[in-house]
Motif scaffolding. Sequence first.
Motif, PDB file in Angstrom:
ATOM      1  N   GLY B 174      17.305  20.856  43.410  1.00  0.00           N
ATOM      2  CA  GLY B 174      17.997  21.374  44.488  1.00  0.00           C
ATOM      3  C   GLY B 174      18.376  22.830  44.145  1.00  0.00           C
ATOM      4  O   GLY B 174      19.006  23.668  44.993  1.00  0.00           O
ATOM      5  N   ALA B 175      18.219  23.186  42.752  1.00  0.00           N
ATOM      6  CA  ALA B 175      18.707  24.468  42.356  1.00  0.00           C
ATOM      7  C   ALA B 175      17.417  25.454  42.752  1.00  0.00           C
ATOM      8  O   ALA B 175      16.365  25.041  42.916  1.00  0.00           O
ATOM      9  CB  ALA B 175      18.851  24.494  40.698  1.00  0.00           C
ATOM     10  N   GLY B 176      17.543  26.787  42.588  1.00  0.00           N
ATOM     11  CA  GLY B 176      16.618  27.444  43.039  1.00  0.00           C
ATOM     12  C   GLY B 176      15.564  27.986  41.826  1.00  0.00           C
ATOM     13  O   GLY B 176      15.806  27.157  40.817  1.00  0.00           O
ATOM     14  N   GLY B 177      15.058  28.881  41.694  1.00  0.00           N
ATOM     15  CA  GLY B 177      14.483  29.635  40.650  1.00  0.00           C
ATOM     16  C   GLY B 177      12.944  29.217  40.491  1.00  0.00           C
ATOM     17  O   GLY B 177      12.464  28.608  41.354  1.00  0.00           O
ATOM     18  N   LEU B 178      12.295  29.510  39.398  1.00  0.00           N
ATOM     19  CA  LEU B 178      10.980  29.446  39.232  1.00  0.00           C
ATOM     20  C   LEU B 178      10.747  27.846  39.353  1.00  0.00           C
ATOM     21  O   LEU B 178       9.415  27.340  39.893  1.00  0.00           O
ATOM     22  CB  LEU B 178      10.527  29.751  38.156  1.00  0.00           C
ATOM     23  N   GLY B 179      11.359  26.837  38.820  1.00  0.00           N
ATOM     24  CA  GLY B 179      11.241  25.615  38.949  1.00  0.00           C
ATOM     25  C   GLY B 179      11.086  24.925  40.215  1.00  0.00           C
ATOM     26  O   GLY B 179      10.287  24.227  40.786  1.00  0.00           O
ATOM     27  N   ASP B 180      12.146  25.629  41.081  1.00  0.00           N
ATOM     28  CA  ASP B 180      11.984  25.076  42.764  1.00  0.00           C
ATOM     29  C   ASP B 180      10.983  25.605  43.255  1.00  0.00           C
ATOM     30  O   ASP B 180      10.005  24.873  44.002  1.00  0.00           O
ATOM     31  CB  ASP B 180      13.328  25.850  43.039  1.00  0.00           C
ATOM     32  N   LEU B 181      10.337  26.785  42.841  1.00  0.00           N
ATOM     33  CA  LEU B 181       8.802  27.340  43.588  1.00  0.00           C
ATOM     34  C   LEU B 181       7.700  26.378  43.122  1.00  0.00           C
ATOM     35  O   LEU B 181       7.041  26.057  43.858  1.00  0.00           O
ATOM     36  CB  LEU B 181       8.953  28.740  43.114  1.00  0.00           C
ATOM     37  N   ALA B 182       7.907  26.064  41.679  1.00  0.00           N
ATOM     38  CA  ALA B 182       6.710  25.235  41.368  1.00  0.00           C
ATOM     39  C   ALA B 182       6.749  23.811  41.936  1.00  0.00           C
ATOM     40  O   ALA B 182       5.240  23.271  42.495  1.00  0.00           O
ATOM     41  CB  ALA B 182       6.862  25.045  39.750  1.00  0.00           C
ATOM     42  N   VAL B 183       7.861  23.208  41.927  1.00  0.00           N
ATOM     43  CA  VAL B 183       7.895  22.003  42.677  1.00  0.00           C
ATOM     44  C   VAL B 183       7.478  21.933  44.384  1.00  0.00           C
ATOM     45  O   VAL B 183       6.726  21.168  44.736  1.00  0.00           O
ATOM     46  CB  VAL B 183       9.353  21.498  42.439  1.00  0.00           C
ATOM     47  N   ARG B 184       8.247  22.919  44.977  1.00  0.00           N
ATOM     48  CA  ARG B 184       8.184  23.031  46.380  1.00  0.00           C
ATOM     49  C   ARG B 184       6.673  23.440  46.944  1.00  0.00           C
ATOM     50  O   ARG B 184       6.179  22.959  47.615  1.00  0.00           O
ATOM     51  CB  ARG B 184       9.101  23.828  47.164  1.00  0.00           C
ATOM     52  N   TYR B 185       6.259  24.383  46.189  1.00  0.00           N
ATOM     53  CA  TYR B 185       4.854  24.924  46.525  1.00  0.00           C
ATOM     54  C   TYR B 185       3.690  24.338  45.628  1.00  0.00           C
ATOM     55  O   TYR B 185       2.791  24.013  46.352  1.00  0.00           O
ATOM     56  CB  TYR B 185       4.822  26.436  46.506  1.00  0.00           C
ATOM     57  N   GLY B 186       3.876  24.437  44.439  1.00  0.00           N
ATOM     58  CA  GLY B 186       2.972  24.202  43.552  1.00  0.00           C
ATOM     59  C   GLY B 186       2.543  22.694  43.694  1.00  0.00           C
ATOM     60  O   GLY B 186       1.467  22.352  43.486  1.00  0.00           O
TER      61      GLY B 186
END
Lengths: 339, 223
Positions: B174-186
């Motif tokens: 639930g935090a933002g950042g690149l990790g969030d992007l990788a999980v939600r989209y990637g």
Amino acid sequence: MVSDVHNPASVIALRGVTRRFVSKSGVQAALDGVDLDIARGEVFGIIGPSGSGKSTLIRLLNRLETPSEGRVEVNGVDLSGLDARALSALRHKMGMIFQSFGLLSSKTALHNVAYALELAGTGTSGTRRQRALDLLDRVGLSAHAQKYPAQLSGGQKQRVAIARALANAPDILLCDEATSALDPEATQGILTLLAELNRELGLTIVLVTHEMEVVRQVCDRVAVLDHGRLAEVGTVEQVLFAPVSAAGRALSKHILPPPPDGVGEGAVTLTYFGEVVYSDALSAAVQGLQARFSVLSGQVSHLKSGPYGHMIVDMAGPHRAEALARLRARGVSVTEAVQ
Amino acid sequence: MIGPEFFANIDPAEIARASGETLGMVGASLLLSLALGLPLGVWLSVTSRQGLSPHPLLYGLLSFAVNVLRSIPFVILFILLIPVTLALVGTSLGVKGAIPPLVLGAAPFLARLVENALREVDRSVIEATQALGASKRQIILHTLLPEALPGLIAAATVTAIALVSYTAMAGVVGAGGLGDLAVRYGYQRFQTDVMVVTVVLIIALVQGLQMLGDALVARVSKK
């Protein structure tokens, strides 16, 4: 706080000092009932093999170590009674140098020296800098003030450490194996510097070493430690040429040449001191007599107190006794045995 | 061959926003970790058996607390700390919600590294400073810390890099950042291009931090 045992002539006094350490193999006494008096202005050596307790002893003098029993006094003050502030004040007035130098690698030579002044809270940064430069100049390092310890040789590092130890104008300097990590040339330089400081500033120097050669060159008196006990204390001449303890004999053996094998009946040991060294005592002793001598071994040592000769001579001929009497008359001590 | 069409899902603005969040989280939590971990590391070092003021009980307690926090995997620590995080910053989501668990995860780690860096300071230097009449405070501030500076910078570098990987994990919960992007989209939307770009950016960030740390160590080291 002046104690009853304080001798006004001694700046440092140890009374019945024992220091025990707990190790895996049990409780061991590094020092065992040591009594010692060190006089103001003298260069006092503490010598012994490794493990004899000499480093423990010198570390007691500025309370880097505390005795398990007994008392250590500096200028008549019992060190065990000092609080943190008084201990700091004492240490400002007692310099110490170490075998491994203990310089801060992150500071230049100049800042290492100025740091001692900063810790004592003396002066402004400008006066501290000037005093540090003066001290570096005194130890012959003014050209290296801006260098870091890693850029200096061992002898130069020890000179910085000496300048730092002298920063707060101490009257006592403690040297813990200060030349043991240095090459012979650097050792000579440091010993010469220590002798000068003793002479010029009247600095009392206590010096721990395992080398009799260091003691021979700079000390007035020496204490021999053996397994934590004081084996003997005396002038350098006494301990070097007439040691009374087994430990003292073992140490002086490294300095004196060994007696030659198969010395004859007529061999005598001659010891002489001062002017006699440069005189014609030996040749004059046999002049016009039916006596002849051959030198079996001999050495002239230059002690702090002056030149000291030690010689084993085979003296023979009908007038042998008279020749020996002439030597005695010239101030040569003659012993009818090989020492 | 990988052509421009491979990067069809990449939204530069979104990537920039996520990168900014990651940098913000790493930066803020690193500063707070230093503020907490540095004194804690000094305290560990001072109370340890060979320290300036050995205190076995205090050292044991501190050391135990540090070990407990260090032994919990970060994702679990993040979830465990949610009530604490809510109490501290009012939310457990986004950049703000990630900071408390990041700091509590990284500070003990840093403290242990600081303790090790201080232990590396030559014993003879400390002893010589004591012989000069320095107080314990003076020894810590003017001898121990400056002498350990290269080691401390290296410790901060390792911590910063650990924080980059923590923030990526925080993205999962639930935090933002690149990790969030990788999980939600990637991961969840099978947008491999987003996964590749975020991973490359994270590698670049870690590499940059390591180079910066090494350069600083080389600059301050006089050994």
